[in-house]
Structures are given as structure tokens and as C-alpha cells.
Design a protein around this motif. Sequence first.
Motif, PDB file in Angstrom:
ATOM      1  N   THR A 149       0.822  -1.208   0.000  1.00 42.94           N
ATOM      2  CA  THR A 149       0.000   0.000   0.000  1.00 42.94           C
ATOM      3  C   THR A 149       0.858   1.262   0.000  1.00 42.94           C
ATOM      4  O   THR A 149       0.500   2.263  -0.627  1.00 42.94           O
ATOM      5  N   GLU A 150       1.997   1.223   0.680  1.00 39.31           N
ATOM      6  CA  GLU A 150       2.862   2.402   0.722  1.00 39.31           C
ATOM      7  C   GLU A 150       3.464   2.687  -0.650  1.00 39.31           C
ATOM      8  O   GLU A 150       3.457   3.827  -1.128  1.00 39.31           O
ATOM      9  N   LYS A 151       3.974   1.653  -1.299  1.00 38.57           N
ATOM     10  CA  LYS A 151       4.580   1.835  -2.616  1.00 38.57           C
ATOM     11  C   LYS A 151       3.542   2.311  -3.630  1.00 38.57           C
ATOM     12  O   LYS A 151       3.798   3.222  -4.422  1.00 38.57           O
ATOM     13  N   SER A 152       2.356   1.707  -3.597  1.00 44.08           N
ATOM     14  CA  SER A 152       1.305   2.101  -4.533  1.00 44.08           C
ATOM     15  C   SER A 152       0.893   3.549  -4.314  1.00 44.08           C
ATOM     16  O   SER A 152       0.685   4.304  -5.267  1.00 44.08           O
ATOM     17  N   SER A 153       0.782   3.953  -3.051  1.00 45.06           N
ATOM     18  CA  SER A 153       0.415   5.337  -2.741  1.00 45.06           C
ATOM     19  C   SER A 153       1.469   6.309  -3.251  1.00 45.06           C
ATOM     20  O   SER A 153       1.148   7.357  -3.821  1.00 45.06           O
ATOM     21  N   ASN A 154       2.727   5.965  -3.053  1.00 41.33           N
ATOM     22  CA  ASN A 154       3.812   6.844  -3.495  1.00 41.33           C
ATOM     23  C   ASN A 154       3.848   6.994  -5.009  1.00 41.33           C
ATOM     24  O   ASN A 154       4.253   8.034  -5.531  1.00 41.33           O
ATOM     25  N   TYR A 155       3.431   5.939  -5.731  1.00 42.68           N
ATOM     26  CA  TYR A 155       3.422   5.980  -7.191  1.00 42.68           C
ATOM     27  C   TYR A 155       2.149   6.601  -7.755  1.00 42.68           C
ATOM     28  O   TYR A 155       2.010   6.742  -8.968  1.00 42.68           O
ATOM     29  N   GLY A 156       1.210   6.946  -6.874  1.00 41.17           N
ATOM     30  CA  GLY A 156      -0.047   7.516  -7.342  1.00 41.17           C
ATOM     31  C   GLY A 156      -1.046   6.486  -7.826  1.00 41.17           C
ATOM     32  O   GLY A 156      -2.052   6.828  -8.450  1.00 41.17           O
ATOM     33  N   ASP A 157      -0.783   5.196  -7.537  1.00 42.84           N
ATOM     34  CA  ASP A 157      -1.709   4.124  -7.898  1.00 42.84           C
ATOM     35  C   ASP A 157      -2.727   3.919  -6.782  1.00 42.84           C
ATOM     36  O   ASP A 157      -2.524   4.385  -5.653  1.00 42.84           O
ATOM     37  N   PRO A 158      -3.823   3.204  -7.052  1.00 44.67           N
ATOM     38  CA  PRO A 158      -4.754   2.866  -5.968  1.00 44.67           C
ATOM     39  C   PRO A 158      -4.008   2.145  -4.850  1.00 44.67           C
ATOM     40  O   PRO A 158      -3.255   1.200  -5.114  1.00 44.67           O
ATOM     41  N   PRO A 159      -4.186   2.566  -3.606  1.00 47.09           N
ATOM     42  CA  PRO A 159      -3.376   1.994  -2.521  1.00 47.09           C
ATOM     43  C   PRO A 159      -3.697   0.543  -2.205  1.00 47.09           C
ATOM     44  O   PRO A 159      -2.811  -0.206  -1.778  1.00 47.09           O
ATOM     45  N   LEU A 160      -4.945   0.135  -2.406  1.00 46.51           N
ATOM     46  CA  LEU A 160      -5.354  -1.218  -2.048  1.00 46.51           C
ATOM     47  C   LEU A 160      -5.410  -2.114  -3.280  1.00 46.51           C
ATOM     48  O   LEU A 160      -5.633  -1.631  -4.398  1.00 46.51           O
ATOM     49  N   PRO A 161      -5.208  -3.413  -3.116  1.00 44.08           N
ATOM     50  CA  PRO A 161      -5.286  -4.334  -4.256  1.00 44.08           C
ATOM     51  C   PRO A 161      -6.662  -4.284  -4.904  1.00 44.08           C
ATOM     52  O   PRO A 161      -7.667  -4.058  -4.229  1.00 44.08           O
ATOM     53  N   PRO A 162      -6.735  -4.493  -6.217  1.00 45.81           N
ATOM     54  CA  PRO A 162      -8.037  -4.445  -6.889  1.00 45.81           C
ATOM     55  C   PRO A 162      -8.937  -5.587  -6.443  1.00 45.81           C
ATOM     56  O   PRO A 162      -8.478  -6.700  -6.190  1.00 45.81           O
ATOM     57  N   ALA A 163     -10.231  -5.288  -6.336  1.00 43.51           N
ATOM     58  CA  ALA A 163     -11.211  -6.331  -6.030  1.00 43.51           C
ATOM     59  C   ALA A 163     -11.437  -7.162  -7.287  1.00 43.51           C
ATOM     60  O   ALA A 163     -11.687  -6.619  -8.366  1.00 43.51           O
ATOM     61  N   LEU A 164     -11.335  -8.475  -7.153  1.00 41.20           N
ATOM     62  CA  LEU A 164     -11.410  -9.363  -8.312  1.00 41.20           C
ATOM     63  C   LEU A 164     -12.539 -10.372  -8.161  1.00 41.20           C
ATOM     64  O   LEU A 164     -12.904 -10.762  -7.057  1.00 41.20           O
ATOM     65  N   GLU A 165     -13.080 -10.785  -9.302  1.00 41.40           N
ATOM     66  CA  GLU A 165     -13.943 -11.952  -9.368  1.00 41.40           C
ATOM     67  C   GLU A 165     -13.307 -12.923 -10.354  1.00 41.40           C
ATOM     68  O   GLU A 165     -12.445 -12.533 -11.148  1.00 41.40           O
ATOM     69  N   PHE A 166     -13.730 -14.189 -10.318  1.00 44.61           N
ATOM     70  CA  PHE A 166     -13.006 -15.204 -11.072  1.00 44.61           C
ATOM     71  C   PHE A 166     -13.830 -15.747 -12.230  1.00 44.61           C
ATOM     72  O   PHE A 166     -15.025 -16.004 -12.100  1.00 44.61           O
ATOM     73  N   LEU A 167     -13.142 -15.891 -13.374  1.00 47.05           N
ATOM     74  CA  LEU A 167     -13.727 -16.500 -14.562  1.00 47.05           C
ATOM     75  C   LEU A 167     -13.085 -17.861 -14.794  1.00 47.05           C
ATOM     76  O   LEU A 167     -11.885 -18.035 -14.571  1.00 47.05           O
ATOM     77  N   GLU A 168     -13.884 -18.808 -15.285  1.00 44.52           N
ATOM     78  CA  GLU A 168     -13.372 -20.107 -15.700  1.00 44.52           C
ATOM     79  C   GLU A 168     -13.564 -20.265 -17.204  1.00 44.52           C
ATOM     80  O   GLU A 168     -14.444 -19.632 -17.800  1.00 44.52           O
ATOM     81  N   ASN A 169     -12.741 -21.126 -17.808  1.00 41.82           N
ATOM     82  CA  ASN A 169     -12.987 -21.469 -19.200  1.00 41.82           C
ATOM     83  C   ASN A 169     -14.184 -22.410 -19.283  1.00 41.82           C
ATOM     84  O   ASN A 169     -14.721 -22.867 -18.265  1.00 41.82           O
ATOM     85  N   ARG A 170     -14.637 -22.701 -20.485  1.00 38.62           N
ATOM     86  CA  ARG A 170     -15.866 -23.479 -20.675  1.00 38.62           C
ATOM     87  C   ARG A 170     -15.772 -24.860 -20.038  1.00 38.62           C
ATOM     88  O   ARG A 170     -16.750 -25.375 -19.494  1.00 38.62           O
ATOM     89  N   GLU A 171     -14.580 -25.462 -20.079  1.00 40.57           N
ATOM     90  CA  GLU A 171     -14.403 -26.806 -19.526  1.00 40.57           C
ATOM     91  C   GLU A 171     -14.213 -26.807 -18.017  1.00 40.57           C
ATOM     92  O   GLU A 171     -14.208 -27.866 -17.390  1.00 40.57           O
ATOM     93  N   GLY A 172     -14.024 -25.630 -17.433  1.00 42.55           N
ATOM     94  CA  GLY A 172     -13.816 -25.547 -15.993  1.00 42.55           C
ATOM     95  C   GLY A 172     -12.459 -26.054 -15.547  1.00 42.55           C
ATOM     96  O   GLY A 172     -12.306 -26.488 -14.404  1.00 42.55           O
ATOM     97  N   THR A 173     -11.458 -25.979 -16.431  1.00 45.40           N
ATOM     98  CA  THR A 173     -10.136 -26.503 -16.094  1.00 45.40           C
ATOM     99  C   THR A 173      -9.179 -25.426 -15.601  1.00 45.40           C
ATOM    100  O   THR A 173      -8.188 -25.736 -14.945  1.00 45.40           O
ATOM    101  N   ILE A 174      -9.443 -24.157 -15.927  1.00 50.47           N
ATOM    102  CA  ILE A 174      -8.597 -23.062 -15.459  1.00 50.47           C
ATOM    103  C   ILE A 174      -9.486 -21.912 -15.000  1.00 50.47           C
ATOM    104  O   ILE A 174     -10.654 -21.812 -15.383  1.00 50.47           O
ATOM    105  N   SER A 175      -8.917 -21.049 -14.170  1.00 47.28           N
ATOM    106  CA  SER A 175      -9.619 -19.830 -13.765  1.00 47.28           C
ATOM    107  C   SER A 175      -8.613 -18.698 -13.655  1.00 47.28           C
ATOM    108  O   SER A 175      -7.409 -18.921 -13.500  1.00 47.28           O
ATOM    109  N   ILE A 176      -9.122 -17.479 -13.733  1.00 45.86           N
ATOM    110  CA  ILE A 176      -8.280 -16.294 -13.589  1.00 45.86           C
ATOM    111  C   ILE A 176      -9.143 -15.163 -13.044  1.00 45.86           C
ATOM    112  O   ILE A 176     -10.347 -15.092 -13.315  1.00 45.86           O
ATOM    113  N   GLY A 177      -8.550 -14.306 -12.233  1.00 40.30           N
ATOM    114  CA  GLY A 177      -9.285 -13.195 -11.647  1.00 40.30           C
ATOM    115  C   GLY A 177      -9.343 -12.002 -12.577  1.00 40.30           C
ATOM    116  O   GLY A 177      -8.379 -11.693 -13.274  1.00 40.30           O
ATOM    117  N   ILE A 178     -10.486 -11.331 -12.590  1.00 41.41           N
ATOM    118  CA  ILE A 178     -10.629 -10.078 -13.332  1.00 41.41           C
ATOM    119  C   ILE A 178     -11.231  -9.033 -12.401  1.00 41.41           C
ATOM    120  O   ILE A 178     -11.982  -9.367 -11.484  1.00 41.41           O
TER     121      ILE A 178
END
Length: 256
Positions: free
Chosen positions: A81-110
Motif C-alpha cells: 500500500t505504501e509503494k502504490s500510494s507513493n506511485y499515485g496508484d490505488p493503494p489497495l489491491p483491486p477487487a477481483l472476481e473469477f472467470l473459468e474457461n468453458r471446460e472448468g479446467t482453469i480460472s483467472i481473476g478479473i
Amino acid sequence: MSYGIVFTGEIRDSVERRYAIAALGREFGLGFSQIKGLLTGAKSQIKTTDDRREACQLMKKFWEAGWHTQLCLNDQPIHCTEKSSNYGDPPLPPALEFLENREGTISIGIPIGWREFDNLNREAVIQAGSAELSRYLIVLRQDRSQLPQGLSVDHFGKAQIQQCLARVENGALVSGPDPLISNIQNGHIYEMSADITKTPVRYLVTFFQCQHSFYSVFLWSSLESFEKSRSEFLHIFATFKVMSGTGGCDSTVVPM
């Protein structure tokens, strides 16, 4: 994946020290000796959890109490949070939700607010983004049985990047591969530039080697907003996951 929250002992610039110390007792129920130990010791990992949302909620609670914290993934720092604040970025990590591929074998946060697309790349197994922010994601899969036996993710990534650069307008490699090796994971990150409909864009790309497949993850935004997007993109990389029972995968760990 295991997320750890590290208490850095640093107080936010706009917060009085007296208020921040009192908040440790008021908001977290810490006694005098516990607070003293927390402030006089080295950086302390105060929580470990498999739930990213839980980790981010705790970071938010410390932020509101006036303190900086650091988020780690498998002991590798991915947000401060300190580094992000100093760089002018959002201080807290982004809130994510997760997507899976059609087969349900992988997921990734967006990031919450992004939506799924079906027209970014016809070969993509996952594609999403935000048209308002001009930030996009595609995940491509390559069956390893169709490739030379023993091909490493390093060589696969280099070949894929060269193909991509040849296909896009004004394609150029900005940096990479940038490997970061820990005791359990390998990461390979490339940064490349191109023009899409005459608009300069910048990509971050990483590759994953799984039991039966290679996965390529492309994230991009307009060149103008890329530096603001970088931290968010690295968080998205760090969430890539092969679902249990579908074969192991060397996940990426990304430097912040």
C-alpha cells in the motif's frame, strides 16, 4: 495459493501516530504488549489465508486504521500500500472476481466491473475486459501433444512472442523475458508494444506450462493508461489457476 498479509509498521502520511496506535487496540482488540511487540519488531506476517478476498479485506481494515500493509502470494510480495500510494496508484489491491474457461479446467481473476467478451480473439478460452478503461485480457491454450516433446515454457514463450510481434502493426518487444524463480514457481513476463487501429497499445504477456497444455495470458491497454494498468495486470497474472484434478501447472510469480 496462499496469501499473506505483512504489517510493515509504517503509518499513512495523512494519519496521526496517536490515532493509528489507538486503532490497533480499538479495531483489532490488541493489548498494550501486543501493540508494543508489533511496533518494535521487524515486519510481521499477521495473517495467512487461501482466500484472496479475505486478505484484501484485512488490508483495507488496516488501511482505514492508518497503517500500511503488504500482500504476498506464496511468500512473494505482490502489493504494497505504501509503494502504490507513493506511485499515485490505488493503494489497495483491486477487487477481483473469477472467470473459468468453458471446460472448468482453469480460472483467472478479473477486476469487478470488467465483463466477458466473445470477439477479442476467436481462439481465446477466456476473454474479458473493460471498454470504458480500454483494458483487456485473453487466455490462449496450446495442446502440448502438438508440439515437440520436451519443449519448455521458456522456449514456447519466446516463439509465441516472435509470432505475435510479426502479426501486429508496429510490434516491438519492450522488455523480457523477465524470469522470477522461487522455490516452487516459475514466471516469464514480456512487455510489448503495437498499434491497434492506429492507437498505440502496450501489452504484458506471461506463459504457463501445465501437464497437458501451455497457456498464454495477454493483458493490454492504451499506451497512455498503461502505467496505471500495470499493477492491476500483475495482480491478474498472479490469480491464474489450474483447477484441482486437471493436472499441475507452473504458476507465475510477478514482481511488484
